[in-house]
Design an enzyme around this catalytic site. Structure first.
Site, PDB file in Angstrom:
ATOM      1  N   TYR A   1       0.846  -1.208   0.000  1.00  0.00           N
ATOM      2  CA  TYR A   1       0.000   0.000   0.000  1.00  0.00           C
ATOM      3  C   TYR A   1       0.872   1.245   0.000  1.00  0.00           C
ATOM      4  CZ  TYR A   1      -4.122   2.809   0.984  1.00  0.00           C
ATOM      5  OH  TYR A   1      -5.155   3.710   0.906  1.00  0.00           O
TER       6      TYR A   1
ATOM      7  N   TYR B   1      -5.337   5.095  -7.856  1.00  0.00           N
ATOM      8  CA  TYR B   1      -5.683   4.918  -6.448  1.00  0.00           C
ATOM      9  C   TYR B   1      -7.048   4.256  -6.345  1.00  0.00           C
ATOM     10  CZ  TYR B   1      -6.636   6.231  -1.601  1.00  0.00           C
ATOM     11  OH  TYR B   1      -6.934   6.216  -0.270  1.00  0.00           O
TER      12      TYR B   1
END
Lengths: 140, 392
Positions: free
Chosen positions: B291, B341
Site C-alpha cells: 500500500y 488509487y
C-alpha cells in the site's frame, strides 16, 4: 490563520474548557495512574472506568512536524507548521498543535523541548483554546 | 498476549477466480454504483461466472461510495447470504477480501464479489476536501490546526520515519521512480512517462517533507474480485490464485493508545501472524504489492514485513532490488503512485495478475507467492494484508 472551531463532543468538552482557562490536563486512571488523551471512558492499561482530570506540566518534545505549503483549507493560508508533541508525562501521549515560531524556523528539530501556550478562540460557542507550542531555549 | 493459530484454517481453501477493472480516469462521469457494477461485471466475465452465481458481496468505503447491499440488489441477489459493508480506508482493503474468503471457507456463501469503487478525483476527494470532514471524533484535535488531509497526516509520520532511519529525499525518490518505471509497462496506469530524480526533487512540497511525487494519484475507478472455493475455482476459466493467509492488525490513531513510536507500523505486529497463517516466511515472497498512499510507506512496510532489514531499504532501492528483475519486485503495476488509487484493491488485483502469469511485460518470471497489503495502520488505526499463492 482563522482557526476552525473544534467540534467538541460530550467526552471532550471538559478538556477544551480547561484549555480555555490555560490548563493543559490529561485524564489519569484512578487505579493504575496511567495517563491518557484524548478523553476516553476506559483505561487501556488496566481496564478501569475510574479516572480524573489532572493538570500536566505543559511541556514535551517534538516527535515530528510538518509545514503545510499547499493550502488545503480555504480559510487557512499556507505555509504554516503543525507539531506533534510527546508530552513529558508519558511516552505515548502525542498531541498535535500549532507552532509559535515561523514555519521554516531552523530550530525545529525532532526531540527539541517545547512548552505549551494557549490561544483563546473567539466567536460563537463554548469557551475553548488552541495549543501553540514554543521551543524552550536551552539555558547553556 | 492472546495466542491464535486460527489463521491457518483459511489456508488455500478459497481462491480469487476473477478480477475486473473499470477504466482509470480523473472524471468517470458516472456514479460509484455504476463503477462498482462495471467492475463486478468484468470480474465475473473474467471468471466465467454469471451474476446469478453470486451470493455474497463485500466492499469498504468511507461514506463515499454505493453501499454493498445496493449493489447486491442491483445484481438481483434475492437471497443474500453474506454482505460486508466495511467502514474504513486503505487499512481495511485486504480485510474485505479476507472476510469474503472466510465466508466462503465456512460455507456461509459460495461466491462473493469484493470491490472498491471511487470517484476519488471528481466527486469525493480523500480527507474531506470538497465535503464534510470524516465522522471521527479525533478530527476535533486536528482540524483547528489546519491539519486533516492524508498528505498532512502522513507527512507527520514520514518525517519521524526518515529521521529514525536516516532516509533521504533521494531514497524516497527512488521509490517513486521505480514504480513509475513499472507503470510504463502497464496499459492501465494513469502515469506512464518515466520520472527522473531531478523531476522528483524539484516537485513542489505539498506538506513538507512530502513532495508532489511522494503522493498517490486521485482516481475515479473501480476494481472487483470474485472469491470462491478453491475446488470451484479449478473448474472456472482462470488459473486459481489461492488465499493462503490473511491477517489484520490494530494500528496507531496518532493519539495515545500505547504506541509511542510512530516509525514502526501495525504491520510489524500482524506480519508474524500472516506468515504463520500462510505457512511461509518472508523469504518465500516473490512479489510484493505494498500500500503506497505515500512513498515512505513502501520502505516502511518492507521493514515491518521482514522483507528488508530495518534501515537497509535505501540500499535495496539503490541497487534495484525492488524493480522488475530485482530480488523482490515491489508494486509491479506502479502502485497508487503511478497506476491509480483504488484504495488498496488494485494491489490485490495486481498480485492475482502476477500469480496467473499474465502481467505481460511487467511479469515477474515464475512468481508463485505474493504479499499484498493495506495501509499499515496509521490513520484509521487498523491494517490488513494477504498472502496469495498460485494454484498447483
Amino acid at each position: 490563520m482563522s482557526p476552525v472551531r473544534p467540534v467538541v463532543d460530550r467526552d471532550s468538552a471538559e478538556w477544551w474548557a480547561l484549555l480555555a482557562t490555560g490548563v493543559l490536563a490529561f485524564q489519569r486512571c484512578s487505579r493504575c495512574l496511567l495517563w491518557r488523551w484524548p478523553a476516553r471512558a476506559l483505561c487501556n492499561g488496566c481496564g478501569s472506568l475510574a479516572w480524573r482530570w489532572e493538570p500536566a506540566s505543559g511541556t514535551g518534545e517534538i516527535v515530528s512536524w510538518i509545514v503545510t505549503r499547499h493550502a488545503f483549507l480555504p480559510d487557512v493560508p499556507a505555509p504554516y507548521a503543525v507539531l506533534s508533541v510527546r508530552a513529558a508525562e508519558q511516552p505515548d501521549l502525542l498531541l498535535p498543535g500549532a507552532y509559535a515560531g515561523p514555519p521554516d524556523d531552523p530550530r525545529l528539530a525532532i526531540g527539541a523541548p517545547v512548552t505549551a501556550e494557549f490561544v483563546p478562540l473567539t466567536g460563537e460557542g463554548a469557551p475553548a483554546a488552541l495549543l501553540r507550542w514554543s521551543i524552550i531555549q536551552s539555558s547553556a | 498476549m492472546a495466542q491464535s493459530g486460527g489463521g491457518a484454517v483459511l489456508r488455500d481453501r478459497t481462491a480469487v477466480a476473477g478480477v475486473g477493472w473499470t477504466e482509470y480516469t480523473k472524471n468517470s462521469g458516472v456514479s460509484t454504483l455504476a463503477l462498482a457494477l462495471r467492475a463486478v461485471r468484468a470480474a465475473l466475465d473474467d471468471a466465467g461466472l454469471e451474476h446469478s452465481d453470486v451470493d455474497g458481496v463485500a466492499c469498504h468505503r468511507v461514506g463515499d461510495s454505493a453501499s454493498a447491499v445496493l449493489v447486491a440488489h442491483v445484481l438481483g441477489i434475492r437471497d443474500l447470504r453474506f454482505h460486508l459493508d466495511m467502514f474504513g480506508g486503505g487499512g481495511t482493503s485486504h480485510q474485505v477480501v479476507a472476510q469474503a474468503a472466510l465466508a466462503v471457507a465456512s460455507g456461509i456463501a459460495d461466491t462473493v464479489v469484493c470491490w472498491r469503487a471511487v470517484n476519488a478525483r471528481s466527486e469525493f476527494r480523500m480527507g474531506g476536501t470538497g465535503r464534510a470532514a470524516p465522522d471521527a471524533p479525533e478530527f476535533q484535535y486536528q482540524l483547528p490546526y489546519g491539519y486533516a488531509t492524508p498528505p498532512q497526516q502522513f507527512a507527520m509520520l514520514d518525517r519521524a520515519w526518515r529521521h529514525a532511519r536516516g532516509a533521504t529525499a533521494e531514497d524516497l525518490g527512488r521509490v517513486a521512480i521505480a514504480q513509475r518505471a513499472h507503470a510504463a509497462l502497464n496499459d492501465r496506469a494513469m502515469m506512464r512517462k518515466p520520472l527522473t530524480m531531478d523531476e522528483y526533487l524539484s516537485s513542489r512540497l505539498i506538506a513538507d517533507p512530502l513532495r508532489l511525487y511522494d503522493c498517490c494519484l486521485e482516481t475515479d475507478a473501480a476494481v472487483a474480485l470474485v472469491v470462491t472455493g478453491a475446488e470451484r475455482a479449478r473448474d472456472l476459466r482462470q488459473t486459481p490464485v489461492l488465499v493462503s493467509g490473511a491477517a489484520t492488525g490494530g494500528g496507531h490513531t496518532l493519539f495515545s493508545n500505547g504506541r509511542a513510536d510512530p516509525t514502526v507500523s501495525a504491520a510489524a505486529d500482524l506480519a508474524p501472524r500472516l506468515y504463520a497463517a500462510a505457512g511461509i516466511g518472508p523469504e518465500t515472497v516473490d512479489v510484493a504489492e505494498l500500500y503506497d498512499a505515500f512513498t515512505f510507506l513502501v520502505p516502511l512496510q518492507l521493514e515491518d514485513y521482514g522483507l528488508v532489514p530495518r534501515g537497509e531499504t535505501g540500499g535495496f532501492y539503490a541497487d534495484g532490488h525492488a524493480s522488475l528483475g530485482g530480488r523482490l519486485p515491489v508494486n509491479t503495476h506502479g502502485g497508487h503512485l503511478s497506476e491509480g488509487y483504488v484504495h488498496g484493491l488494485n494491489h490485490v488485483a495486481e498480485a492475482v495478475t502476477q500469480l496467473r502469469g499474465t502481467a505481460g511485460e511487467r511479469q515477474v518470471p515464475g512468481a508463485e507467492v505474493a504479499l499484498t497489503t493495506g495501509q499499515p495502520g496509521y490513520v484509521g488505526g487498523t491494517s490488513s494484508a494477504l498472502v496469495l499463492r498460485r494454484d498447483g
